[in-house]
Enzyme design. Structure first.
Site, PDB file in Angstrom:
ATOM      1  N   ARG A 118       0.871  -1.180   0.000  1.00  0.00           N
ATOM      2  CA  ARG A 118       0.000   0.000   0.000  1.00  0.00           C
ATOM      3  C   ARG A 118       0.901   1.220   0.000  1.00  0.00           C
ATOM      4  O   ARG A 118       1.809   1.337   0.826  1.00  0.00           O
ATOM      5  CB  ARG A 118      -0.901   0.029   1.226  1.00  0.00           C
ATOM      6  N   HIS A 145      -7.304   0.863  -6.507  1.00  0.00           N
ATOM      7  CA  HIS A 145      -7.556   0.127  -5.265  1.00  0.00           C
ATOM      8  C   HIS A 145      -8.318  -1.160  -5.638  1.00  0.00           C
ATOM      9  O   HIS A 145      -9.498  -1.330  -5.290  1.00  0.00           O
ATOM     10  CB  HIS A 145      -8.376   1.001  -4.303  1.00  0.00           C
ATOM     11  N   GLN A 148     -10.343  -3.472  -3.083  1.00  0.00           N
ATOM     12  CA  GLN A 148     -11.561  -2.847  -2.563  1.00  0.00           C
ATOM     13  C   GLN A 148     -12.757  -3.191  -3.448  1.00  0.00           C
ATOM     14  O   GLN A 148     -13.841  -3.539  -2.970  1.00  0.00           O
ATOM     15  CB  GLN A 148     -11.372  -1.323  -2.499  1.00  0.00           C
ATOM     16  N   ASP A 241     -16.757   8.143  -1.375  1.00  0.00           N
ATOM     17  CA  ASP A 241     -15.451   7.991  -0.726  1.00  0.00           C
ATOM     18  C   ASP A 241     -15.091   9.373  -0.173  1.00  0.00           C
ATOM     19  O   ASP A 241     -15.764  10.379  -0.491  1.00  0.00           O
ATOM     20  CB  ASP A 241     -14.429   7.511  -1.781  1.00  0.00           C
ATOM     21  N   CYS A 285     -16.078   2.735   0.819  1.00  0.00           N
ATOM     22  CA  CYS A 285     -14.906   1.887   1.099  1.00  0.00           C
ATOM     23  C   CYS A 285     -14.463   2.009   2.552  1.00  0.00           C
ATOM     24  O   CYS A 285     -13.848   1.091   3.090  1.00  0.00           O
ATOM     25  CB  CYS A 285     -13.777   2.247   0.152  1.00  0.00           C
ATOM     26  N   ARG A 324     -13.774  -7.440   2.623  1.00  0.00           N
ATOM     27  CA  ARG A 324     -12.356  -7.213   2.291  1.00  0.00           C
ATOM     28  C   ARG A 324     -11.534  -8.455   2.653  1.00  0.00           C
ATOM     29  O   ARG A 324     -10.594  -8.820   1.965  1.00  0.00           O
ATOM     30  CB  ARG A 324     -11.806  -6.006   3.056  1.00  0.00           C
TER      31      ARG A 324
HETATM   32  N1   CP Z   1     -11.096   0.718   2.493  1.00  0.00           N
HETATM   33  C1   CP Z   1      -9.826   0.630   2.907  1.00  0.00           C
HETATM   34  O1   CP Z   1      -8.897   0.370   2.124  1.00  0.00           O
HETATM   35  O2   CP Z   1      -9.658   0.850   4.228  1.00  0.00           O
HETATM   36  P1   CP Z   1      -8.280   1.022   4.982  1.00  0.00           P
HETATM   37  O3   CP Z   1      -7.670   2.321   4.506  1.00  0.00           O
HETATM   38  O4   CP Z   1      -8.637   1.040   6.432  1.00  0.00           O
HETATM   39  O5   CP Z   1      -7.390  -0.142   4.614  1.00  0.00           O
HETATM   40  N1  NVA Z   2      -9.514   7.280  -1.721  1.00  0.00           N
HETATM   41  C1  NVA Z   2      -9.155   6.914  -0.370  1.00  0.00           C
HETATM   42  C2  NVA Z   2      -9.451   5.478  -0.132  1.00  0.00           C
HETATM   43  C3  NVA Z   2      -9.168   4.975   1.245  1.00  0.00           C
HETATM   44  C4  NVA Z   2      -9.474   3.536   1.412  1.00  0.00           C
HETATM   45  C5  NVA Z   2      -7.695   7.203  -0.127  1.00  0.00           C
HETATM   46  O1  NVA Z   2      -6.875   6.902  -0.995  1.00  0.00           O
HETATM   47  O2  NVA Z   2      -7.369   7.758   0.928  1.00  0.00           O
END
Ligand code: CP
Ligand code: NVA
Length: 337
Positions: A118, A145, A148, A241, A285, A324
């Protein structure tokens, strides 16, 4: 057990990475969603305890950004199946600072059977996959992502019993990682998708074109609409989101101004025309700003979704969060079994 292993291997992803949904065939993506549904039932029955599928496998998580769901889902998915997961956060390893991505990747690939990343740049996760020699999974970058959206599709399928023919409306930052992946995921699954956003936050043409190419194969449409009321009509899934993603903190105020008219509230849900017939659900998400109980929402007043929508019976955000785990497990098993 043999049947499950055949099903996993039949997806044809053994030894493969998942860097973005566009890397999968339409069938492979749908097979991962179906596998996740099976794995969820298997876990409920406790069968994973007797026949774990990742015994002796070590997985590492290389994270440059924070996470609750992706991190915990991965750790629990690996542990459920008898494997070990090691979390490597920013500052824990030399990654990208004292050691290049290519060198770190070659080292991690000697120790671990798979790497979930990540972070910021898509080229970092691409580099890990190129140099590590083991499957690498994208747990969120600035661009995509993918894991997700597998969970979102699972949640939609579990709720409606099917995917094809439904309409998904994403409302908000129409060019972020989640929206980009949702466009592609819907197109590959045969769902109509409308990206409802201010023109300043419209998706990149290249991503829109790629999604539309998939949509044309599957008889569905991917559109962009700047008027929320017009775009939301007929939607079965309303998705939003945060207004500023991780790494975009500097533009928070600007986003707030741009996106206030795009808040998902009860008026918008009613404008689907599907509320009374129970043909609409809300997804996010997460994490979400829906009340003043977080430091940031209190400080900024940013609420992409009204609390009564977030807490409504048609809000499926916690089913989505649970999924997830099952989808990440499906993806890891598809690569490693
Ligand atoms: N939706 C999601 O990716 O959540 P986190 O940022 O908590 O991993
Ligand atoms: N768009 C958001 C998603 C978090 C799961 C981010 O990148 O922060």
């Amino acid at each position: 057990m043999a049947e499950l292993i055949d099903k996993i291997r039949g997806i044809g992803l053994t030894g493969e990475s998942l860097l973005k949904l566009l890397d999968l065939s339409d069938t492979q993506m749908l097979q991962l969603v179906d596998l996740a549904i099976d794995l969820k039932a298997r876990k409920r029955r406790g069968e994973h305890l007797a026949n774990p599928l990742l015994k002796g496998k070590n997985i590492c998580l290389v994270f440059e950004k924070s996470s609750t769901r992706t991190r915990c889902a991965t750790v629990c998915a690996v542990r459920d199946e008898g494997g070990q997961a090691e979390y490597l956060g920013l500052g824990d390893i030399h990654f990208g600072k004292k050691e290049s991505v290519a060198d770190s990747a070659r080292v991690l690939g000697r120790f671990f059977e798979g790497i979930l990343f990540r972070g910021f740049k898509q080229e970092t996760v691409n580099g890990l996959a190129k140099y590590s020699g083991v499957p690498v999974w994208n747990g969120l970058t600035d661009s995509w992502h993918p894991t997700q959206i597998l969970a979102d599709l699972q949640t939609i399928k579990e709720h409606f019993g099917h995917l094809r023919g439904l309409k998904v409306a994403f409302v908000g930052d129409g060019r972020n990682n989640v929206c980009n992946s949702l466009m592609v995921g819907c197109a590959k699954a045969g769902l109509d998708m409308v990206d409802i956003c201010p023109s300043e936050l419209s998706p990149e043409q290249e991503i829109l074109d790629a999604a539309r190419q998939a949509a044309s194969r599957n008889g569905c449409t991917i559109s962009v609409e700047h008027d929320p009321i017009k775009g939301i009509a007929g939607a079965n899934v309303i998705y939003t989101d945060v207004w500023a993603s991780m790494g975009e903190e500097a533009v928070f105020q600007q986003r707030l101004q741009l996106l206030k008219p795009y808040q998902v509230n009860m008026d918008l849900v009613k404008a689907t025309g599907n509320l009374e017939s129970n043909r609409v659900i809300f997804l996010h998400c997460l994490p979400a700003f829906h009340d003043d109980k977080t430091e940031l929402s209190k400080e900024t007043g940013a609420l992409e979704v009204a609390d009564d929508v977030f807490e409504a019976p048609f809000s499926k955000v916690f089913d989505e969060a649970e999924n997830r785990l099952h989808t990440i497990k499906a993806m890891i098993l598809a690569s490693l079994v």
